[in-house]
Every structure is written in C-alpha cells, then in structure tokens.
Design an enzyme around this catalytic site. Sequence first.
Site, mmCIF file in Angstrom:
data_model
loop_
_atom_site.group_PDB
_atom_site.id
_atom_site.type_symbol
_atom_site.label_atom_id
_atom_site.label_comp_id
_atom_site.label_asym_id
_atom_site.label_seq_id
_atom_site.Cartn_x
_atom_site.Cartn_y
_atom_site.Cartn_z
ATOM 1 N N ASP A 138 48.862 -29.275 -55.381
ATOM 2 C CA ASP A 138 48.153 -28.212 -56.217
ATOM 3 C C ASP A 138 48.354 -28.877 -57.751
ATOM 4 O O ASP A 138 49.050 -29.128 -58.209
ATOM 5 C CB ASP A 138 48.799 -26.899 -56.110
ATOM 6 C CG ASP A 138 48.040 -25.815 -56.352
ATOM 7 O OD1 ASP A 138 46.772 -25.952 -56.808
ATOM 8 O OD2 ASP A 138 48.448 -24.823 -56.792
ATOM 9 N N TRP A 152 44.621 -30.231 -64.313
ATOM 10 C CA TRP A 152 45.038 -31.537 -64.631
ATOM 11 C C TRP A 152 43.587 -31.952 -65.376
ATOM 12 O O TRP A 152 43.610 -32.404 -66.601
ATOM 13 C CB TRP A 152 45.288 -32.307 -63.483
ATOM 14 C CG TRP A 152 45.705 -33.630 -64.471
ATOM 15 C CD1 TRP A 152 46.853 -34.137 -64.633
ATOM 16 C CD2 TRP A 152 44.559 -34.776 -64.724
ATOM 17 N NE1 TRP A 152 46.856 -35.213 -65.274
ATOM 18 C CE2 TRP A 152 45.672 -35.907 -65.035
ATOM 19 C CE3 TRP A 152 43.487 -35.032 -64.325
ATOM 20 C CZ2 TRP A 152 45.061 -37.015 -65.630
ATOM 21 C CZ3 TRP A 152 42.994 -36.211 -64.569
ATOM 22 C CH2 TRP A 152 43.698 -37.321 -65.160
ATOM 23 N N HIS A 169 40.541 -34.631 -58.967
ATOM 24 C CA HIS A 169 40.827 -34.867 -57.281
ATOM 25 C C HIS A 169 41.106 -36.369 -57.145
ATOM 26 O O HIS A 169 41.718 -36.978 -56.362
ATOM 27 C CB HIS A 169 39.433 -34.469 -56.936
ATOM 28 C CG HIS A 169 39.565 -32.910 -56.553
ATOM 29 N ND1 HIS A 169 40.473 -31.972 -56.360
ATOM 30 C CD2 HIS A 169 38.296 -32.157 -56.866
ATOM 31 C CE1 HIS A 169 40.108 -30.829 -56.441
ATOM 32 N NE2 HIS A 169 38.722 -30.616 -56.509
ATOM 33 N N SER A 204 42.287 -27.096 -47.204
ATOM 34 C CA SER A 204 42.755 -25.706 -46.540
ATOM 35 C C SER A 204 41.293 -25.242 -45.742
ATOM 36 O O SER A 204 40.069 -25.576 -46.411
ATOM 37 C CB SER A 204 43.412 -24.788 -47.268
ATOM 38 O OG SER A 204 42.422 -24.103 -48.022
ATOM 39 N N ASP A 251 40.416 -22.484 -46.270
ATOM 40 C CA ASP A 251 39.896 -21.468 -47.189
ATOM 41 C C ASP A 251 39.089 -22.393 -48.248
ATOM 42 O O ASP A 251 38.304 -21.677 -48.930
ATOM 43 C CB ASP A 251 40.841 -20.717 -47.798
ATOM 44 C CG ASP A 251 41.298 -19.645 -46.869
ATOM 45 O OD1 ASP A 251 40.719 -18.990 -46.173
ATOM 46 O OD2 ASP A 251 42.597 -19.399 -46.984
ATOM 47 N N ARG A 258 34.768 -22.959 -52.063
ATOM 48 C CA ARG A 258 34.570 -23.526 -53.119
ATOM 49 C C ARG A 258 33.180 -23.940 -53.224
ATOM 50 O O ARG A 258 32.469 -24.115 -52.382
ATOM 51 C CB ARG A 258 35.652 -24.683 -53.327
ATOM 52 C CG ARG A 258 36.992 -24.467 -53.470
ATOM 53 C CD ARG A 258 37.899 -25.443 -53.852
ATOM 54 N NE ARG A 258 39.204 -25.066 -54.071
ATOM 55 C CZ ARG A 258 40.548 -25.703 -54.609
ATOM 56 N NH1 ARG A 258 39.875 -27.089 -55.199
ATOM 57 N NH2 ARG A 258 41.524 -25.368 -54.537
ATOM 58 N N LEU A 291 56.656 -44.720 -41.182
ATOM 59 C CA LEU A 291 56.491 -43.281 -41.717
ATOM 60 C C LEU A 291 55.399 -42.867 -40.911
ATOM 61 O O LEU A 291 54.328 -43.578 -40.600
ATOM 62 C CB LEU A 291 56.145 -43.508 -43.272
ATOM 63 C CG LEU A 291 55.653 -42.385 -43.920
ATOM 64 C CD1 LEU A 291 56.907 -41.294 -44.064
ATOM 65 C CD2 LEU A 291 54.934 -42.538 -45.188
ATOM 66 N N ARG A 297 53.712 -20.044 -53.585
ATOM 67 C CA ARG A 297 53.190 -19.472 -52.327
ATOM 68 C C ARG A 297 52.780 -20.437 -51.416
ATOM 69 O O ARG A 297 52.896 -21.701 -51.679
ATOM 70 C CB ARG A 297 51.889 -18.582 -52.539
ATOM 71 C CG ARG A 297 50.853 -19.334 -53.453
ATOM 72 C CD ARG A 297 49.454 -18.332 -53.561
ATOM 73 N NE ARG A 297 48.406 -19.079 -54.313
ATOM 74 C CZ ARG A 297 48.401 -19.078 -55.604
ATOM 75 N NH1 ARG A 297 49.418 -18.453 -56.631
ATOM 76 N NH2 ARG A 297 47.523 -19.747 -56.277
ATOM 77 N N SER A 304 50.243 -20.414 -48.808
ATOM 78 C CA SER A 304 48.922 -20.661 -48.840
ATOM 79 C C SER A 304 48.385 -21.368 -47.495
ATOM 80 O O SER A 304 47.664 -22.041 -47.221
ATOM 81 C CB SER A 304 48.238 -21.576 -49.793
ATOM 82 O OG SER A 304 48.552 -21.209 -51.292
#
Length: 244
Positions: A18, A23, A35, A63, A65, A69, A129, A193, A195
């Site tokens: 986030d 930034w 981004h 996300s 949600d 945007r 990984l 939070r 989210s």
Amino acid sequence: MQSTLPKHDPLHVGIIMDGNGRWAAQHGLRRTAGHRQGAEAVRRTVEAAGELGIDVLTLYAFSADNWQRPSSEVRALMYLFEDFLSRERDRLVENDVRLNVIGRRDRLRPSIVSAIESSERATRACSSLLLRLAVDYSARWAIAAASRLGTQAAIGPVPDPVSDLTCRIERVTHSVAGVPPVDLLIRTSGEQRLSDFLLWESAYAELLFLPVLWPDFGPEQLATAVEDFHNRNRRFGRLPALAS
C-alpha cells in the site's frame, strides 16, 4: 497439482503493498509513476526473501475492489502486471522462484491470462521460493465460492472441514496445493486493515503495520519485519509453556 514446497516448516509472509499513490503525490508525480516504483519494490523484496528464510511470499497486487478505480489507472496497473510477467519470467527461473497468480481470471483480458499460464509453466519446477501474486483477489469471494463446491472426498470418512475448505479455496483461486497458512502479514503505508486479503489463511498470522510507503520498501524493512516476527511468542491458543 503437486506442491514443490520444502519439507521443513516453511515461513509464509503476506504483504499488502500500500502507498504507491501517496508516494507519487509526495514526489509531485502521477499515480502511475508510483505504481512503476512499486513494481521495483516487488523486485527488491522477492530478491531479499530467500536470503531471509522466507519460503512463501504472497503479495497483494490488485484486489477485486480495485476495479472501481479510474479506468486509466486500472489499464496502467494491468499493463504493469503483464509487463512484469514477461520481463521477470527468465529471472524467476534463474533464481529458482516459482510463480503462482491467485485470484479470479475470468475478468482479466486473454493476453494477461496467457502470460500468467506461461509464467507458471516456466517456473513450475522452481522450489527455492514460492511467489504468489494476488490479482483480482477477494478473500470473501474465495471463501464463498469454495463453499459452493462439492467436498474433495466422494467416498470414505468425512474430511476435516477446515482442511477440506482450504483445498477448495486453493481450487477456486488457482493456488498451488498445500500452501501453509500465513505466518506474518505486513501492510505498508501506515493503514491498519486487512482489506479482504487472505482472511482464511491468516487466522493465526502475526500482524505488522509499517509507516513506510510501498515504493520505499526494501530488503532492510523486510529483514526488520522478519526479525520482529521471530521475536514474537506464538501460542495458537495454548499456554506459553505448551506453545514453546
């Protein structure tokens, strides 16, 4: 799908990345610049994860949600994601990093789905990984969708309901099988939070909220977070003496 996770108890770190927009605003730049810097932070974090004993790293990239945007920002994010898949595939293989994109795929454009599948195939044998990117992801949607599937066992004893639902969540989110629960969940930018991120998998996760904006996050912050995690006393509902 068989898991290539290590046999020892793995360390699973989840990060809510986030602060890209803030930034950019602080530096007088457009949100898309934030981004792009966030993508660089992803590269730094992935490179540092293995050295810090992290076996599974799940990053919240987009996300469900986030579709709300502005369309221009969504297009930019999807372009960055597709570009990341194409540019980083060889580097992931070179560094023995397996890629797994979790979330819905039916709302992504075909070229992105193709890039996801290609990258997952190319890195399937990697085992140092497991890097999971959550894209068009909603934990609540995953739990609801998984609950509508039939049980894993058609015959035999009734399966453990927790393990059974975990397997079904993996199926609906396209996750690698056998991923352990989240041990440490980090959120940058100072917000506190979850989210809608990994709600089922984070039942006993240690939570850490950092003031640093995601584009400024790197190996030093990740190392501090892992050190903080190892200094915590995880009891899982037991008494301290029994937990230790």
